[in-house]
Design an enzyme around this catalytic site. Structure first.
Site, short mmCIF file in Angstrom:
data_model
loop_
_atom_site.label_atom_id
_atom_site.label_comp_id
_atom_site.label_asym_id
_atom_site.label_seq_id
_atom_site.Cartn_x
_atom_site.Cartn_y
_atom_site.Cartn_z
N HIS A 16 78.06 -67.24 -101.66
CA HIS A 16 76.78 -67.88 -101.34
C HIS A 16 76.10 -67.31 -100.09
O HIS A 16 75.23 -67.96 -99.52
CB HIS A 16 76.98 -69.38 -101.20
N GLN B 66 83.06 -70.02 -101.24
CA GLN B 66 81.72 -70.58 -101.43
C GLN B 66 81.08 -70.89 -100.08
O GLN B 66 79.91 -71.25 -100.02
CB GLN B 66 81.83 -71.86 -102.25
#
Length: 234
Positions: free
Chosen positions: A104, A86
């Site tokens: 992300h 992430q």
């Protein structure tokens, strides 16, 4: 060779001196999310957003991979390792991991603000040229924006990550609260017979429907413990 899939969050990078977003004293307490991490914030003040990510890149240059990052890279000797992160930093890459899925986006990449995921307009900034000037343009003439998945935007690599998790023989979750969706939902794709390990110094609520071995420790020493646990699973 067994497949080890690892989901990492901000906790693994915090030990490298790279600021986290959600923790106490984190970036979101000083920079409103809606101003620097949404399409609306970008539309309202692209110069402010550009300055914010330039600051993050300068921090990233000074950060170095810690023992957690390095330990995961070393596990490639014994496992087919996929890291799903992430995080937007490049610390896994610098530590030597070879198969990384960024959910992300990536801080050192910039793209078209009109056609975000078009590879023709995505480029990687060099470490000697990490700052983006106000008004810089992508190849299609639109403003150059960070290649970051902002709040309210789709996560293009989520399907790829879910497929990797489905194939895992072992799953590890490191430095993430399992409260941030959609990434937190990836644990539901793990087969029921697959061992799952979770490393975090804080108490993390794990899904009640499955067994998870919790290693309550920071990433650097927690990964060392994980490697010992995995010896029996090679």
């Amino acid at each position: 060779m067994k497949k080890l899939v690892v989901l990492t969050g901000a906790g693994i990078s915090a030990e490298s001196g790279f600021e986290t977003f959600r923790d106490s004293g984190g970036l979101w307490e000083r920079y409103p999310v809606e101003k620097v991490a949404t399409p609306e914030g970008w539309a309202a003040d692209p110069d402010l957003v550009t300055d914010f990510y330039n600051t993050l890149r300068r921090q990233l240059i000074d950060a170095v991979p810690n023992a957690g990052h390095k330990g995961l890279a070393e596990l490639e000797r014994d496992f087919d390792v996929t890291v799903i992160t992430q995080n937007v930093d490049d610390l896994h890459e610098r530590a030597g991991s070879s198969h990384i899925i960024h959910l992300h986006g990536e801080l050192l990449k910039v793209c078209s603000s009109r056609d975000v995921d078009n590879p023709a307009y995505i480029r990687t900034l060099g470490r000697d040229n990490i700052e983006v000037a106000h008004g810089s343009r992508a190849g299609d003439g639109s403003l150059l924006r960070p290649w970051i998945v902002w709040f309210g935007e789709a996560v293009p690599n989520l399907t790829i990550a879910a497929e990797a998790v489905k194939q895992a023989d072992v799953m590890a979750i490191i430095g993430t609260s399992l409260n941030v969706y959609p990434a937190a939902g990836l644990i539901h794709y793990v087969r029921t017979d697959v061992p799952v390990f979770l490393i975090d110094p804080k108490e993390v609520r794990v899904p009640a429907h499955r067994k998870v071995e919790v290693i309550q420790d920071v990433a650097s020493s927690g990964v060392a413990t994980l490697r010992k646990r995995l010896e029996a699973l090679k």
